[in-house]
Design an enzyme around this catalytic site. Sequence first.
Site, PDB file in Angstrom:
ATOM      1  N   LYS A 222      -9.683   2.416  -2.980  1.00  0.00           N
ATOM      2  CA  LYS A 222     -10.185   1.862  -1.723  1.00  0.00           C
ATOM      3  C   LYS A 222     -11.520   2.502  -1.376  1.00  0.00           C
ATOM      4  O   LYS A 222     -11.667   3.718  -1.418  1.00  0.00           O
ATOM      5  CB  LYS A 222      -9.163   2.111  -0.614  1.00  0.00           C
ATOM      6  CG  LYS A 222      -9.539   1.506   0.731  1.00  0.00           C
ATOM      7  CD  LYS A 222      -8.440   1.758   1.761  1.00  0.00           C
ATOM      8  CE  LYS A 222      -8.780   1.130   3.106  1.00  0.00           C
ATOM      9  NZ  LYS A 222      -7.724   1.394   4.113  1.00  0.00           N
TER      10      LYS A 222
ATOM     11  N   GLU B 134       0.830  -1.210   0.000  1.00  0.00           N
ATOM     12  CA  GLU B 134       0.000   0.000   0.000  1.00  0.00           C
ATOM     13  C   GLU B 134       0.866   1.262   0.000  1.00  0.00           C
ATOM     14  O   GLU B 134       1.885   1.334   0.672  1.00  0.00           O
ATOM     15  CB  GLU B 134      -0.888  -0.025   1.253  1.00  0.00           C
ATOM     16  CG  GLU B 134      -1.809   1.154   1.419  1.00  0.00           C
ATOM     17  CD  GLU B 134      -2.571   1.102   2.736  1.00  0.00           C
ATOM     18  OE1 GLU B 134      -3.559   1.860   2.874  1.00  0.00           O
ATOM     19  OE2 GLU B 134      -2.195   0.308   3.626  1.00  0.00           O
TER      20      GLU B 134
ATOM     21  N   CYS C  60      -5.573  -2.837   2.765  1.00  0.00           N
ATOM     22  CA  CYS C  60      -5.415  -2.758   4.220  1.00  0.00           C
ATOM     23  C   CYS C  60      -6.673  -3.194   4.956  1.00  0.00           C
ATOM     24  O   CYS C  60      -7.051  -4.358   4.972  1.00  0.00           O
ATOM     25  CB  CYS C  60      -4.985  -1.346   4.600  1.00  0.00           C
ATOM     26  SG  CYS C  60      -4.503  -1.167   6.352  1.00  0.00           S
TER      27      CYS C  60
END
Length: 501
Positions: free
Chosen positions: A324, A267, A378
């Site tokens: 995301k 990430e 994540c």
Amino acid sequence: MNPALRWPHWLHVVLAAMFGALAAFGLSPFGYWTITCIALASVAPLFLASSTRARAAWVGWAFATGYFANALSWIIEPFQIDAERYAWMAPFALVFMAAGLALFWAFAFWFARGTREVGPRQAIVLALILSLVEMARGYVLTGFPWAGMAQIWVDAPAGQLLAWVGPYGLGAATFLLALPLGAAVADPRNGSALLWPVVAVVIFAGLALVQASNRPEVAETGHIVRLVQPNAPQEQKWDPSFAPLFFARQIEFTAADPRPDLIVWPETSVPAWLGSAGPYLEAIAEAARGTPVILGIQRGDGPRIYNSMIYLDEQGRQTGLYDKHHLVPFGEYVPFGDLMGKFGIHGMAATTGSGFSAGPGAAMLNAGKLGLALPLICYEAIFPQDVSAAPQRPDFLLQITNDAWFGTRTGPFQHLAQARMRAIEQGLPLARSANTGVSAMVDPYGNVVASLPLGQAGFVDAHLPAPLPPTLYARTGDGLTLGLLLMLLLLFRRNVRFGRA
């Protein structure tokens, strides 16, 4: 006779908090699921000895506060990254988080204590209500299912039942086994009261062993995935003095021979925004020498910023993009961000502005000859519903993460355990690249088949396992568990009288 009936209420509350703190040792990296089960069984007599609903609620709140305070102790770590600005918030964050989540349990204990039944039957009602409020915890206000009860089983044979009933179903089974058993043991005068909980435990153990032993072999796809781990401490990650070093590490790992079929960076692994990252992407493509690369990067689109994942094909061209969509509250964004920004309160993980914007939702990323990947950035890997929301069944799950935020004690290991659960639930392999670790290849049974340890820079070339056929949970999601819990509760509602106690 239940010995807790002779104890004062304050002792019930203190013992409940102690049992709750002990229960958290069933989570990774400890994995002492027996302690969690004993702790749950031990709180049942305290619940039954509570003379009023309010006292029962205090017992439930104390147990859950102790549990979440220990389980989420890693939550103080992000506040130490910029200690001068945020360290003072750390104890408040932990206390308010643990105490706030415990309100779900307090309600369950309050509600269940209103029944006029006694012993294991009332403990069964408590288990059903607890199961429902734990499911609600995973959804309400964007949800936070971290430290769910099912997580204690990830390394045990019972963990394979995730493929049948998912995390909330397995958590419900845990409650339904431990709480009635604890209630029966506390008052053994009625022998039959102990018989049925023991039978339930035996059946559960049998199902777990059958599911764990009756599994087909996992085939190999023949593809090799390189997982890159630069090990950039969060306090140095964006520092201009260190960022080039971490980028150079990743370039070195990317260029190493022999060549894999896919390279995955973690990430936000590129120290530039996507719109101005041309030189960086060219360097990555040159080092990759014809191997596709998936990496994390930040990007802007007008006033909005996104935490993104991109796919660079064999020619180094960006042909895939994912933003995301399930963001971390107060980490990546702040509720009412425009207003809170006026008071200097911003998402800690955002490098500019008031915080990230959410992408449109779950989406597929074409990974070339490896097939379709479901990208998870994540925090998204802790939500089973985010995986179930995929528009079609992927060939593998792909998580990139920066677990430097979680410190080095329990947080990174709990995060990995939850990612492994998603693999079991769906019957899909999982490739995971983490900035500071643990980077891992996980097979469809949740086994880590290759990994890099926490806090080590390097890379690992791992064989990508083939997916299994869709599991029962992959077909039904949480709907089956919700329906069963409500049905059981309605059956008990017909035979259990509710009073004002």
